[in-house]
Design a protein around this motif. Sequence first.
Motif, short mmCIF file in Angstrom:
data_model
loop_
_atom_site.label_atom_id
_atom_site.label_comp_id
_atom_site.label_asym_id
_atom_site.label_seq_id
_atom_site.Cartn_x
_atom_site.Cartn_y
_atom_site.Cartn_z
N PRO A 1 -32.39 -39.77 39.62
CA PRO A 1 -31.56 -40.48 40.60
C PRO A 1 -30.09 -40.49 40.21
N ARG A 2 -29.25 -40.32 41.24
CA ARG A 2 -27.79 -40.36 41.14
C ARG A 2 -27.18 -39.16 40.44
N LEU A 3 -27.66 -38.82 39.24
CA LEU A 3 -27.01 -37.76 38.47
C LEU A 3 -27.71 -36.41 38.59
N GLY A 4 -28.85 -36.38 39.25
CA GLY A 4 -29.63 -35.15 39.32
C GLY A 4 -29.24 -34.25 40.48
N LYS A 5 -30.20 -33.41 40.89
CA LYS A 5 -29.94 -32.45 41.95
C LYS A 5 -31.10 -32.45 42.94
N LEU A 6 -30.94 -31.67 44.01
CA LEU A 6 -32.02 -31.47 44.96
C LEU A 6 -32.83 -30.26 44.50
N TRP A 7 -34.16 -30.40 44.52
CA TRP A 7 -35.03 -29.39 43.92
C TRP A 7 -35.85 -28.65 44.96
N SER A 8 -35.88 -27.31 44.83
CA SER A 8 -36.82 -26.51 45.60
C SER A 8 -38.13 -26.44 44.83
N LEU A 9 -39.19 -25.96 45.46
CA LEU A 9 -40.46 -25.83 44.76
C LEU A 9 -40.35 -24.87 43.59
N GLU A 10 -39.62 -23.78 43.77
CA GLU A 10 -39.45 -22.83 42.67
C GLU A 10 -38.72 -23.47 41.49
N ASP A 11 -37.72 -24.30 41.79
CA ASP A 11 -37.03 -25.03 40.72
C ASP A 11 -37.99 -25.94 39.97
N ILE A 12 -38.84 -26.63 40.71
CA ILE A 12 -39.79 -27.56 40.10
C ILE A 12 -40.76 -26.82 39.20
N ILE A 13 -41.22 -25.67 39.64
CA ILE A 13 -42.17 -24.88 38.84
C ILE A 13 -41.53 -24.48 37.51
N GLU A 14 -40.33 -23.96 37.57
CA GLU A 14 -39.66 -23.54 36.33
C GLU A 14 -39.39 -24.72 35.41
N TYR A 15 -39.02 -25.85 36.01
CA TYR A 15 -38.80 -27.07 35.22
C TYR A 15 -40.10 -27.50 34.53
N ALA A 16 -41.21 -27.49 35.26
CA ALA A 16 -42.49 -27.91 34.70
C ALA A 16 -42.91 -26.99 33.55
N VAL A 17 -42.75 -25.70 33.73
CA VAL A 17 -43.09 -24.75 32.67
C VAL A 17 -42.22 -24.98 31.44
N SER A 18 -40.93 -25.17 31.67
CA SER A 18 -40.00 -25.37 30.56
C SER A 18 -40.31 -26.64 29.78
N GLU A 19 -40.52 -27.75 30.50
CA GLU A 19 -40.80 -29.03 29.84
C GLU A 19 -42.14 -28.99 29.11
N ALA A 20 -43.16 -28.41 29.74
CA ALA A 20 -44.48 -28.33 29.11
C ALA A 20 -44.43 -27.46 27.87
N SER A 21 -43.62 -26.42 27.90
CA SER A 21 -43.49 -25.52 26.74
C SER A 21 -42.89 -26.24 25.55
N VAL A 22 -41.99 -27.16 25.81
CA VAL A 22 -41.39 -27.95 24.72
C VAL A 22 -42.47 -28.75 24.01
N TYR A 23 -43.36 -29.36 24.78
CA TYR A 23 -44.46 -30.12 24.18
C TYR A 23 -45.37 -29.21 23.35
N GLU A 24 -45.69 -28.05 23.90
CA GLU A 24 -46.57 -27.13 23.18
C GLU A 24 -45.93 -26.71 21.86
N GLU A 25 -44.65 -26.37 21.91
CA GLU A 25 -43.96 -25.92 20.70
C GLU A 25 -43.85 -27.05 19.67
N ALA A 26 -43.86 -28.30 20.15
CA ALA A 26 -43.77 -29.44 19.24
C ALA A 26 -45.12 -29.81 18.64
N GLY A 27 -46.20 -29.14 19.09
CA GLY A 27 -47.51 -29.37 18.51
C GLY A 27 -48.39 -30.33 19.28
N PHE A 28 -48.01 -30.70 20.51
CA PHE A 28 -48.85 -31.57 21.32
C PHE A 28 -50.14 -30.83 21.70
N GLU A 29 -51.21 -31.62 21.84
CA GLU A 29 -52.52 -31.02 22.15
C GLU A 29 -52.77 -30.87 23.65
#
Length: 247
Positions: A30-58
Amino acid sequence: MFDKCKPLIGVVHLPPLPGSTGYRTRRYPPRLGKLWSLEDIIEYAVSEASVYEEAGFEGVILENYGDTPYPKNPGLMQVAAMTRIVREVASRLNIPIGVNMLRNGSVEALASAYSGGGSFIRINSLCETRLSPEGIIEPDAARLAKSLALLGILEERRIEMLADVDVKHSYPLAETNIAQTVRDCIERSGVPIAAIVITGHATGGPPDTDEVVTAARTAAEYDVKTIVGSGISQLNLSKYWHIADGS
């Protein structure tokens, strides 16, 4: 996931999905973000999930956090979008991917996980009637048990079920007993629960340790795990380490 010692599950809060009132009309964050397309959301989800995987989350759970105001059960467009996101994330990561569809879309989460290649779902109110900002949330156990049976995975446990008890951002309609609620959910829901989830009162808030202890002891009688579903950080992880089975 629960063949690991104390698994850590990361959460990816997704921007507004297609079908929600905020999709491409409301900035996220909210306020500081942007408007997201579905493609944007997909790339964001992959990127954020990859951070967890690299950090050792199960594991990682995907949640339609940006879809406020939450319907009690998400619509078809939200489910379709979540299914595509799950498939993209699951195909690129090597850890289990889960789904939570707010506010209480157990069958919708199951549909996305089943069709998208997910491994588990979270149900906010499987067997309780709760008062929430979205209205009165009713138990979703009957709907979910029927869907599991129709898909032929009721006993297969291909997709694991994580069930909240006394879920955040809601209140019981009457005085409750946490131990009895856990027993009722496990014994009477008709759903093979892998883990009970205990949260604080709001997103980011840690749960009461006595409540976690009571839930964990009760769930263990049925060989069901207990995980902390909110408020865990490096500052308080040790407080829950010996009483919960994961977070």
